[in-house]
Design a protein around this motif. Sequence first.
Motif: not given
Length: 264
Positions: A138, A141, A160, A171-173, A176, A215, A262
């Motif tokens: 990610t 983060s 996202t 998820l944060s990304d 990616t 992640e 993370k």
Amino acid sequence: MPPQDENTAVLSAVIPVYNELDTWRELLARVENVPLPDIGRQIILVDDGSTDGTGEQLREFADACGDQGRRPGAGQVCCKVVFHDRNRGKGAALRTGFASADGDVVVVQDADLEYDPNDYPRLLAPLLAGEADVVYGTRFSPGSGRKGYLGNYLANKLLTWLSNLTTGLKLSDMETCYKMFRRDVLRQLSLEQDRFGFEPEVTAGIARLDIRIGEVPISYHGRSRREGKKIGWKDGVQAIRCIFRYGRRSRRRAKMVELPGKDD
Ligand SMILES: Nc1nc2c(ncn2[C@@H]2O[C@H](COP(=O)(O)OP(=O)(O)OP(=O)(O)O)[C@@H](O)[C@H]2O)c(=O)[nH]1
Ligand SMILES: [Mg+2]
């Protein structure tokens, strides 16, 4: 080859390459030089019908590669080069690369210099330790550093968020490039998106499998259009189409796992 080499885990880095004359050699050197002493490394370059001379350079490189079918032992590197006879898009190039990958673990590696292969050990660790089956790197983060250009950052956050809404993942990304999979997980997916729809498609596909995904933070150096970025708003629209086409929250079986680093 000594017997212990046959038992050594192998990482396949699949690199889609389209008109990356200024960067592919440097990127290749970076992938070759990441310290990964305990595993073998297979590097698969897929020329996606480049028109700027990259394809010719890759043909010369392929001739110098030697036995492209060799399985690398611990600390060894071997390369394979595959060619598309016309431009088909990143997703199509990745499907071609995945079909050639012999590694136990497969990672997607863009041919520009936005992502840093020195993050491989961090991505690999949870897979080798059996803590996750898929690991996304990610960019977003607290531990990730620079986030790239604001417009791209906001577009990536929106995509996202929509993807999470439809897959049930957190998820944060999603967009990616750094997606690392156990190869047997990848083999369970049937992928069809030729261009940048790959990212939401593969994410939705994984969400439906009974696997663990986590992640880890990665570094990122976003390039500008002048430096060669080609992705545009049309790709964003296509990504939204794919998010709704492939995402089925009710069919989620994948579990998200917390991995170290993370929230640092
Ligand atoms: N744009 C584009 N890239 C391709 C194509 N085929 C393969 N690629 C490769 O796919 C990778 C990603 O392309 P980029 O244009 O860098 O887009 P991007 O970096 O994913 O955009 P961000 O997600 O914002 O970082 C690069 O390694 C390209 O060389 C194609 O048809 N078009
Ligand atoms: Mg890029």
